[in-house]
Design an enzyme around this catalytic site. Structure first.
Site, PDB file in Angstrom:
ATOM      1  N   SER A   1      -2.751   5.747   7.231  1.00  0.00           N
ATOM      2  CA  SER A   1      -2.704   5.773   5.202  1.00  0.00           C
ATOM      3  C   SER A   1      -4.008   5.388   4.755  1.00  0.00           C
ATOM      4  O   SER A   1      -4.849   4.478   5.061  1.00  0.00           O
ATOM      5  CB  SER A   1      -2.261   3.995   5.185  1.00  0.00           C
ATOM      6  OG  SER A   1      -1.728   3.316   3.770  1.00  0.00           O
TER       7      SER A   1
ATOM      8  N   GLU B   1      -4.845   3.544   2.208  1.00  0.00           N
ATOM      9  CA  GLU B   1      -5.004   1.787   2.308  1.00  0.00           C
ATOM     10  C   GLU B   1      -5.952   1.629   3.453  1.00  0.00           C
ATOM     11  O   GLU B   1      -6.538   0.261   3.348  1.00  0.00           O
ATOM     12  CB  GLU B   1      -3.811   1.187   2.402  1.00  0.00           C
ATOM     13  CG  GLU B   1      -2.952   1.071   1.468  1.00  0.00           C
ATOM     14  CD  GLU B   1      -3.597   0.448   0.012  1.00  0.00           C
ATOM     15  OE1 GLU B   1      -3.610  -1.159   0.546  1.00  0.00           O
ATOM     16  OE2 GLU B   1      -3.699   0.831  -0.838  1.00  0.00           O
TER      17      GLU B   1
ATOM     18  N   TYR C   1      -0.800  -4.781   4.732  1.00  0.00           N
ATOM     19  CA  TYR C   1      -0.161  -4.087   5.251  1.00  0.00           C
ATOM     20  C   TYR C   1      -1.645  -2.729   5.982  1.00  0.00           C
ATOM     21  O   TYR C   1      -1.548  -2.093   6.518  1.00  0.00           O
ATOM     22  CB  TYR C   1       0.211  -3.071   3.785  1.00  0.00           C
ATOM     23  CG  TYR C   1       0.684  -1.845   3.974  1.00  0.00           C
ATOM     24  CD1 TYR C   1       1.730  -1.379   4.866  1.00  0.00           C
ATOM     25  CD2 TYR C   1      -0.129  -0.715   3.915  1.00  0.00           C
ATOM     26  CE1 TYR C   1       2.463  -0.090   4.584  1.00  0.00           C
ATOM     27  CE2 TYR C   1      -0.044   0.989   3.458  1.00  0.00           C
ATOM     28  CZ  TYR C   1       1.553   0.988   4.078  1.00  0.00           C
ATOM     29  OH  TYR C   1       1.058   2.676   4.577  1.00  0.00           O
TER      30      TYR C   1
HETATM   31  N1  GDD Z   1       4.168  -0.607  -6.985  1.00  0.00           N
HETATM   32  C1  GDD Z   1       3.352  -1.336  -8.047  1.00  0.00           C
HETATM   33  N2  GDD Z   1       4.043  -1.580  -9.034  1.00  0.00           N
HETATM   34  N3  GDD Z   1       2.009  -1.144  -7.629  1.00  0.00           N
HETATM   35  C2  GDD Z   1       1.793  -1.112  -9.653  1.00  0.00           C
HETATM   36  C3  GDD Z   1       1.765  -1.716 -10.275  1.00  0.00           C
HETATM   37  C4  GDD Z   1       3.661  -2.355 -10.471  1.00  0.00           C
HETATM   38  O1  GDD Z   1       4.145  -1.929 -11.360  1.00  0.00           O
HETATM   39  N4  GDD Z   1       1.468  -1.608 -11.585  1.00  0.00           N
HETATM   40  C5  GDD Z   1       0.242  -1.113 -11.198  1.00  0.00           C
HETATM   41  N5  GDD Z   1       0.538  -0.954  -9.920  1.00  0.00           N
HETATM   42  C6  GDD Z   1      -0.696   0.086  -9.000  1.00  0.00           C
HETATM   43  C7  GDD Z   1      -1.216  -0.749  -7.502  1.00  0.00           C
HETATM   44  O2  GDD Z   1      -2.003  -1.935  -7.622  1.00  0.00           O
HETATM   45  C8  GDD Z   1      -2.239   0.330  -7.035  1.00  0.00           C
HETATM   46  O3  GDD Z   1      -2.761  -0.183  -7.245  1.00  0.00           O
HETATM   47  C9  GDD Z   1      -2.024   1.481  -6.975  1.00  0.00           C
HETATM   48  O4  GDD Z   1      -0.029   0.937  -8.572  1.00  0.00           O
HETATM   49  C10 GDD Z   1      -0.549   1.574  -6.181  1.00  0.00           C
HETATM   50  O5  GDD Z   1       0.637   0.526  -6.053  1.00  0.00           O
HETATM   51  P1  GDD Z   1       2.125   1.948  -4.959  1.00  0.00           P
HETATM   52  O6  GDD Z   1       2.441   2.706  -5.544  1.00  0.00           O
HETATM   53  O7  GDD Z   1       2.886   0.844  -5.079  1.00  0.00           O
HETATM   54  O8  GDD Z   1       0.792   2.137  -3.987  1.00  0.00           O
HETATM   55  P2  GDD Z   1       0.104   1.680  -2.651  1.00  0.00           P
HETATM   56  O9  GDD Z   1      -1.409   2.717  -3.160  1.00  0.00           O
HETATM   57  O10 GDD Z   1      -0.496   0.274  -2.890  1.00  0.00           O
HETATM   58  O11 GDD Z   1       0.523   2.243  -1.135  1.00  0.00           O
HETATM   59  C11 GDD Z   1       1.471   3.252  -1.401  1.00  0.00           C
HETATM   60  O12 GDD Z   1      -0.022   4.276  -0.648  1.00  0.00           O
HETATM   61  C12 GDD Z   1      -0.068   4.560   0.896  1.00  0.00           C
HETATM   62  C13 GDD Z   1      -1.672   5.074   0.978  1.00  0.00           C
HETATM   63  O13 GDD Z   1      -2.735   5.203   0.589  1.00  0.00           O
HETATM   64  C14 GDD Z   1       2.045   3.847  -0.538  1.00  0.00           C
HETATM   65  O14 GDD Z   1       3.036   4.403  -0.359  1.00  0.00           O
HETATM   66  C15 GDD Z   1       1.725   2.930   1.284  1.00  0.00           C
HETATM   67  O15 GDD Z   1       2.549   2.542   2.068  1.00  0.00           O
HETATM   68  C16 GDD Z   1       1.060   4.008   1.679  1.00  0.00           C
HETATM   69  O16 GDD Z   1       0.747   3.887   3.191  1.00  0.00           O
END
Ligand code: GDD
Length: 354
Positions: A129, A131, A153
Site C-alpha cells: 500500500s 500508506e 495499518y
Molecule cells: N475514511 C475517511 N472518512 N477518511 C476521511 C474522512 C472521513 O470522513 N474525512 C477525511 N478523510 C481523509 C483521511 O484522513 C485520509 O487522509 C483520506 O481521507 C483517505 O482516507 P480513506 O479513504 O479512509 O483511505 P486511506 O488513504 O486512509 O487508505 C486507503 O488507501 C490505502 C492505499 O494508500 C485504504 O484503502 C487502504 O487500505 C489502502 O492501503
C-alpha cells in the site's frame, strides 16, 4: 490444457470482486478464502460477489489461524495466489492497533509459510500500500522511496512487504508486492472517504439527509479505478521474474476537491451540506500521496485509464441511481435548499463543527 487455478484471499472485498471477474474472464478456475461466518450468512456477507457464486469455489479460513490457511492451500493447490485480505481501514487501526497488526502481519506470514511448504511453485501477490510511504520522503513516490508509515495499518503493510521480499530472496518463492495507491469504484466500502462522499451526496440528493460530515479535507490522494488496478496485480504474476511495482495514476487531489466535484456532479452546492468534523481527524495523517508508475508502465505494460473526474462521476452516478435519484432529474434537496454563494470550501458551513 487444464485450467490455471487462482486463489484469492479476500475475494469479498472491492478488489477481490474485480479480480475474480478478471480471472474468470481469462479462463481461470477461481477459488476464494472467506471467513467461516460468511459461508453461514451468504445473503449478507457475500452480497458483493453474489453474481459470481456459481462460478467460484469458496473456502472458510481465518487469517488468525495457520492450520486453516494451510488446509485451504493443500486442498486448492493454486498456481497463483492473491493475498488481498486484511484489516484495511487505516482509521480503525488507530482504535485497535493490536488486532490490525496481528491480522495483517501474521495473516501474510501464514500465507507465505504455507505456500513455501505446500505449493512452492505457486506465484504469490501481496497487497502492499502507498500508506507505507506515510510521512513522504520524496515526490512522487516510487519503488525506491523510503517507507515511513504513520499508522499500525501502514506498519503492518511494511512488515508484509518485507516478509514477501524475504520469502522471495531466502526461499526462491515467486512473490511480488504491488504498492497500490488508493483505488476506488462504485464497489468501494462505505467507510472509505470516496464512497462516504459519493453515497453521502446521493443521500442528500435523495432527500434522506441534509449534510455530510468529513474529517481532514486537505489530505491529498492519488485516486485510481480499482477495476484497472487488479489488472496490474495479474500482470505482476505473469512476468519472468518476481518484483515489486508502484501502481498509481500520477495525479493527486485533495479530499476537498473530491467532495466539491461530487456535489457539483449531483447538482448540489457543497457549501450548503458539507460539515467539517475534527473528531474524524486521525492522530497521525498521511498528508500527500502521488505515485510514479513508470516501472509498471514499462515492465508490465500497465497504464491507468480512468481520470479523476470520470471516477468521481462514476461513483456519484451509481449511488444516485441506487437510491432512486438518478442524475439528470432535479434533486429533492436542490429544489428545496439551493443557495448560490460565491467562494470556496472555507465557507461558513464548513467551519460549523470545528
Ligand atoms: N475514511 C475517511 N472518512 N477518511 C476521511 C474522512 C472521513 O470522513 N474525512 C477525511 N478523510 C481523509 C483521511 O484522513 C485520509 O487522509 C483520506 O481521507 C483517505 O482516507 P480513506 O479513504 O479512509 O483511505 P486511506 O488513504 O486512509 O487508505 C486507503 O488507501 C490505502 C492505499 O494508500 C485504504 O484503502 C487502504 O487500505 C489502502 O492501503
Amino acid at each position: 490444457m487444464s485450467k490455471r487455478v487462482a486463489l484469492i484471499n479476500g475475494i469479498t472485498g472491492q478488489d477481490g470482486y474485480y479480480l475474480a471477474e478478471l480471472l474468470l474472464a481469462k479462463g481461470y478456475e477461481v477459488h476464494g478464502i472467506v471467513r467461516r461466518v460468511a459461508l453461514q450468512d451468504p445473503a449478507h456477507r457475500l452480497e458483493r460477489i453474489a453474481h459470481l457464486l456459481d462460478r467460484v469455489r469458496l473456502h472458510g479460513a481465518s487469517l488468525e489461524s495457520f492450520p486453516s490457511i494451510y488446509r485451504v492451500l493443500a486442498e486448492v493447490r493454486p498456481d497463483e495466489c492473491y493475498h488481498l485480505a486484511a484489516q484495511s481501514f487505516v482509521s480503525y487501526s488507530f482504535d485497535d492497533e493490536f488486532s490490525t497488526l496481528n491480522t495483517n502481519v501474521n495473516g501474510t506470514h501464514y500465507m507465505l509459510a504455507a505456500i513455501k511448504d505446500v505449493v512452492p511453485n505457486c506465484r504469490f501477490y501481496f497487497a502492499g500500500s502507498s500508506e507505507m510511504f506515510g510521512k513522504i520522503a520524496e515526490l512522487p513516490q516510487t519503488e525506491t522511496t523510503r517507507f515511513h508509515p504513520r499508522s499500525a495499518y501502514g506498519i503492518s503493510k511494511v512488515a508484509g512487504f518485507d516478509l514477501t521480499r524475504n520469502y522471495r530472496e531466502a526461499y526462491g518463492l515467486f512473490a511480488c508486492s504491488g504498492i497500490l495507491f488508493n483505488h476506488e469504484s462504485p464497489r468501494r466500502g462505505f467507510e472509505f472517504v470516496t464512497r462516504k462522499i459519493s453515497f453521502g451526496v446521493a443521500r442528500i440528493r435523495a432527500g434522506i439527509t441534509d449534510c455530510l460530515h468529513l474529517g481532514n479535507l486537505e489530505a491529498k490522494r492519488d485516486w485510481g479505478h480499482a477495476g484497472e488496478y487488479v489488472e496490474a496485480m495479474w500482470r505482476m504474476l505473469q512476468q519472468d521474474v518476481p518484483d515489486d511495482f508502484v501502481v498509481a495514476t500520477g495525479d493527486t487531489h485533495s479530499v476537498a476537491e473530491f467532495a466539491q466535484l461530487a456535489f457539483e456532479i449531483a447538482g448540489l452546492d457543497h457549501r450548503d451540506h458539507l460539515r467539517l468534523d475534527v473528531e474524524l481527524y486521525r492522530p497521525a495523517e498521511v498528508h500527500l500521496l502521488v505515485g510514479n508508475a513508470q516501472k509498471a508502465r514499462s515492465v508490465l505494460g500497465w497504464q491507468h485509464r480512468t481520470s479523476f473526474e470520470q471516477l468521481v462521476r462514476q461513483m456519484v452516478t451509481a449511488d444516485c441511481q441506487s437510491l432512486g435519484c438518478p442524475l439528470g432529474i432535479p434533486s429533492v434537496s436542490a429544489v428545496s435548499s439551493y443557495r448560490a454563494v460565491p467562494g470556496g470550501l472555507t465557507g461558513p458551513g464548513i467551519q460549523e463543527l470545528v
